[in-house]
Scaffold this active site. Structure first.
Site, PDB file in Angstrom:
ATOM      1  N   GLU A  38     -17.426  -7.762   4.444  1.00 42.06           N
ATOM      2  CA  GLU A  38     -16.473  -8.307   3.492  1.00 42.06           C
ATOM      3  C   GLU A  38     -17.169  -9.474   2.801  1.00 42.06           C
ATOM      4  O   GLU A  38     -17.693 -10.367   3.472  1.00 42.06           O
ATOM      5  CB  GLU A  38     -15.216  -8.812   4.208  1.00 42.06           C
ATOM      6  CG  GLU A  38     -14.172  -9.298   3.221  1.00 42.06           C
ATOM      7  CD  GLU A  38     -12.993  -9.985   3.890  1.00 42.06           C
ATOM      8  OE1 GLU A  38     -13.047 -10.259   5.095  1.00 42.06           O
ATOM      9  OE2 GLU A  38     -12.003 -10.253   3.178  1.00 42.06           O
ATOM     10  N   ARG A 267     -20.430  -5.668  20.104  1.00 45.51           N
ATOM     11  CA  ARG A 267     -21.035  -6.584  19.145  1.00 45.51           C
ATOM     12  C   ARG A 267     -22.148  -7.351  19.844  1.00 45.51           C
ATOM     13  O   ARG A 267     -22.205  -7.408  21.072  1.00 45.51           O
ATOM     14  CB  ARG A 267     -19.996  -7.526  18.565  1.00 45.51           C
ATOM     15  CG  ARG A 267     -19.287  -8.387  19.595  1.00 45.51           C
ATOM     16  CD  ARG A 267     -18.461  -9.492  18.935  1.00 45.51           C
ATOM     17  NE  ARG A 267     -17.398  -9.014  18.075  1.00 45.51           N
ATOM     18  CZ  ARG A 267     -17.391  -9.165  16.761  1.00 45.51           C
ATOM     19  NH1 ARG A 267     -18.396  -9.785  16.177  1.00 45.51           N
ATOM     20  NH2 ARG A 267     -16.399  -8.725  16.031  1.00 45.51           N
ATOM     21  N   LYS A 277     -17.118 -16.239  11.760  1.00 41.30           N
ATOM     22  CA  LYS A 277     -17.098 -16.791  10.416  1.00 41.30           C
ATOM     23  C   LYS A 277     -16.356 -18.122  10.383  1.00 41.30           C
ATOM     24  O   LYS A 277     -16.787 -19.077   9.757  1.00 41.30           O
ATOM     25  CB  LYS A 277     -16.401 -15.810   9.483  1.00 41.30           C
ATOM     26  CG  LYS A 277     -17.374 -14.994   8.650  1.00 41.30           C
ATOM     27  CD  LYS A 277     -16.610 -14.054   7.733  1.00 41.30           C
ATOM     28  CE  LYS A 277     -17.441 -12.803   7.462  1.00 41.30           C
ATOM     29  NZ  LYS A 277     -16.686 -11.775   6.765  1.00 41.30           N
TER      30      LYS A 277
END
Length: 770
Positions: A38, A267, A277
């Site tokens: 994104e 992950r 983030k």
RNA sequence: UGGGCCGUGGUGUAACUGGCAACACGUUGGGUUCUGGCCCCAAAGAGUCUAGGUUCGAUCCCUAGCGGCCCAGCCA
């Protein structure tokens, strides 16, 4: 030579899946993946794994990988982010060619599919408030309830949806929801929101839209529309997969055989590093670091500025591997990958931090000696070399001289001798102290017979620079930004901001050899014995700024060294409420108390002498019970049938009901086994065939040639196995008992089900111990 | 008090169809060395979350239990 599918399949579970799909011709053998960030922030180490996996798998299988910006939320996204992301991907070494796409490219198509969903009665416009929707959704333990708009006519929803698109309503007035299942145990299936109203300017589509699709609706459609075959994401999207599949199937965006499939992997998490983030943004916004590309940041921009080569990152990620276990990799593995890459290619040069002035007493004031050429990298002469300048006044690193050296110290000490790398051996004559008792100057003499550093005997070696030609530089030395290996869940309970290392950046004045000034920019190099460095963009002509990428490994252990980390008190043990899964045993017990026939069956099985655990498992439902009875009827051995059912059949992932018509055959199989006509392994092979193709056990056994081996034949087979593995045999004779299992395995494999294990074992024992 | 995913040396990942628990990092010891790096040699370290079961043989199959992570955003 290309790597075979088989070899690829062995690398990790994802490649195993892709290899299987390629070999079975699924998707026509095509492999298409995508990396879907994104564009609302910077890429970090965690994304690097996704990139390596997504692009790597496509590359390995001759497929393609899209770089797709998932720009479905205009309020947080920007073109600047998108451009930085694309640059980071290229920096890592992956070429997306012309396959840079945007979710917004297919907004129109997604909208039309949403209309289709409404027409099919699979979606509706809900005019409840955000709060009402939350209330009606229920909780993980209570089902949701339908709201007043759920059953409105499709035409009405359609009209409303078109008005939504036309901008007739303010933000939050209504949403488009999928009509799935309000009582689903998977919360995501409780009529998920597909579209919301957002009057916001989108960086690509401008003001064309005021409704935007949600992730769960958009992502799978983007995949499908791009022809993605394998859609790889992280573990927490596991719950989303059901919705992913639902949207594709419900919209009929592609035929079922072309539907992309989502797979989840763990992950990447690394000790001392936070990849969130929000947290990274916090570090930047609150000024704990100097920006997104601060060399202490785990962003790709930060790692790049730090001087970490992208190839090292890729190697690191490949070394970590791919699995489905949540894990945290040791920081040392990352360090190893970086050093490993740099060691083979970084030029070596000399430099000193915290310089200490040295005067060579037996050297002329204007005397200069050009030494060299010295190769940049001894292991790679093709890189060429440079010359070094020796003179009366030099600098060495302050830490290379000790007034009171610890045991084992190999550098310069009072009265001692040390080699200046590629220069001369020097001997300490004296030193001067400043007001604070710090050494400010060293007086030494050189041994002119050792020119070029060839001392003819072993001694410590240190680096140096000649004062006249020395190039000044600011050295930025970095350490962990956060002091805990698990900054988001430190045992002390401290917030990650309280774990910030006040010494994560230390600036030192340093001096480098003259050639440093002419080194290509962006070139990683090693300051010998000190570490790997790279020039920072802050560098100006005459004012070099160097980032220490990573220090060299230090094998010198000082004896007085104490454990440096303070043991943090473990406090606040989470008062974690335990949630138990509803045990299957409980369900069976419940079923029996509700159904007397099941209870009676359990008693009956127990009376027949079954193991209580088996009796419990087999009396939980009628289907299994019926199968048991049918098999037992066919062979007349209830306990045997029970054992067979629990241990053989249940392990093969078959439904009891589907087996009913095979019960007589299964019973017959048990009879053959019981009579000794078939060996245990032989019976197992027959069972495989029986389940796959059906047929009569006796006939199958005959077809497979499963007649029991005669004593003599068995003996010959065993002997042949022993002869075939002389090495293992001698190891076994030397006492490696575990090789008994190996030989037994070889015998069983060689006889392919024609040998009775006990017998084979006996023969093997006999031949091994004559 | 629902559903899903996952448990293998200190760490990360392997182990074919049930058949010698392997590789890498790290650690320790030694060697080599004009970098206390690199390189070379060696060692220690898990018996596979626990308990039962099936089997000649279980990390792998069955049963039960324990532990960790994810899900109740109009974020992705």
């Amino acid at each position: 030579m290309p790597v075979s599918l088989d070899d690829l399949a062995k690398r990790d579970f994802l490649r195993a899946i892709v290899a299987r799909d390629v070999s079975t011709g699924r998707y026509g053998g095509r492999v298409v993946t995508r990396f879907p960030p994104e564009p609302n922030g910077y890429l970090h180490l965690g994304h690097a794994k996704a990139i390596v996996v997504d692009f790597g798998i496509a590359r390995d299988f001759g497929g393609i990988c899209y770089l797709r910006m998932d720009d479905t939320n205009p309020t947080t996204e920007s073109m600047e982010f998108a451009e930085n992301i694309a640059a980071d991907v290229r920096w890592l070494g992956f070429d997306y060619g012309d396959r840079l796409t945007f979710a917004s490219d297919v907004f129109e198509a997604m909208y039309r599919l949403a209309e289709r969903l409404i027409e099919k009665g699979l979606a509706y416009v809900d005019e409840c408030s955000e709060d009402e929707i939350r209330q009606l959704r229920g909780t993980v333990t209570e089902p949701g309830r339908p709201g007043p708009w759920r059953d409105r006519p499709a035409a009405e929803s359609l009209e409303r949806f078109r008005q939504m698109r036309a901008g007739a309503f303010p933000n939050g007035a209504m949403v488009l929801r999928g009509r799935i299942d309000l009582s689903a145990t998977n919360m995501l299936l409780r009529d998920p929101i597909l579209y919301r109203i957002k009057h916001a300017h989108h960086f690509r589509t401008g003001d064309d839209w005021c409704i935007y699709p949600m992730y769960d609706y958009a992502h799978c459609l983007e995949d499908a529309l791009e022809g993605v075959t394998h859609s790889i994401c992280t573990l927490e999207f596991d719950n989303n997969r059901a919705l992913y599949d639902w949207v594709i199937q419900a919209t009929e965006v592609v035929p079922p055989e072309l539907a992309p499939q989502q797979y989840e992997m763990a992950r990447l998490e690394v000790e001392y590093i936070v990849t969130s983030k929000r947290r990274l943004k916090q570090l930047v916004d609150e000024g704990h670091v100097r920006g997104w590309d601060d060399p202490r940041m785990p962003t790709l921009a930060g790692l790049r500025r730090r001087g970490i080569p992208p190839q090292a990152l890729v190697a690191f990620i490949e070394r970590v591997g791919i699995a489905k276990t949540n894990s945290r990799v040791e920081y040392s593995l990352l360090e190893h990958a970086i050093r490993d890459h740099l060691n083979l290619r970084a030029r070596r040069l000399m430099g000193v931090a915290d310089p200490l002035r040295v005067v060579v007493e037996n050297w002329g004031a204007d005397e200069v000696d050009e030494l060299g050429p010295v190769p940049w990298l001894a292991e790679d002469p093709s890189l060429g070399g440079r010359s070094l300048r020796f003179g009366k006044e030099l600098f060495i690193a302050r830490e290379d001289f000790e007034l009171s050296p610890p045991p084992g110290f190999k550098r310069l000490v009072p009265g001692g001798e040390v080699r200046l790398l590629h220069g001369y051996a020097i001997r300490h004559l004296g030193h001067e102290l400043d007001g604070q008792g710090r050494v400010r100057l060293l007086r030494v003499e050189v041994d002119r017979s050792t020119r070029g550093g060839d001392t003819g005997r072993r001694m410590g070696s240190i680096q140096w620079v000649e004062a006249q030609g020395a190039v000044p530089a600011t050295l930025r030395l970095y350490d962990q930004l956060l002091l805990s290996p698990t900054p988001m869940a430190d045992p002390s309970g401290r917030d990650f901001l309280d774990l910030i290392n006040p010494d994560s950046l230390v600036e030192q004045a340093g001096l480098l050899e003259p050639a440093a000034a002419s080194l290509p920019v962006g070139q990683a190099f090693q300051v010998m014995r000190t570490g790997y460095f790279a020039a920072d963009p802050d560098s100006r002509p005459g004012a070099l700024v160097l980032n220490r990428t990573i220090p060299l490994k230090d094998g010198f252990v000082r004896k007085e060294e104490a454990p440096p980390v303070d043991p943090v008190a473990v406090v606040g043990e989470d008062e974690r409420r335990k949630r138990k899964k509803r045990p299957a045993a409980e369900l069976r017990a419940e079923a029996r108390s509700a159904d007397p026939r099941l209870a009676a069956a359990q008693d009956e099985l127990l009376a027949a002498g079954l193991d209580p655990a088996e009796a419990d498992v087999l009396s939980g439902d009628h289907e299994q019970l019926a199968l048991l009875r049918a098999i037992a009827a066919a062979c007349g051995d209830l306990p045997g049938s029970a054992r067979f059912l629990t241990n053989e059949l249940r392990g093969r992932d078959v439904q009891p009901a589907a087996l009913m018509d095979k019960a007589p055959s299964l019973g017959a199989l048990l009879t053959l086994r019981g009579a000794g006509t078939l060996t245990g392994p032989g019976a197992s092979r027959v069972l495989d065939v029986l389940l796959a193709e059906g047929g009569q056990p006796a006939e199958i056994a005959q077809r497979l040639g499963l007649s029991s081996l005669s004593d003599g034949a068995l003996r010959a087979e065993v002997q042949a196995v022993l002869d075939r593995h002389p090495d293992e045999l001698s190891r076994l004779r030397q006492g490696e008992q575990k090789l008994r299992g190996f030989f037994m395995g070889q015998v069983m494999k060689a006889t392919r089900g024609r040998a009775e294990p006990q017998l084979a074992q006996a023969v093997l024992d006999e031949l091994l111990n004559p």
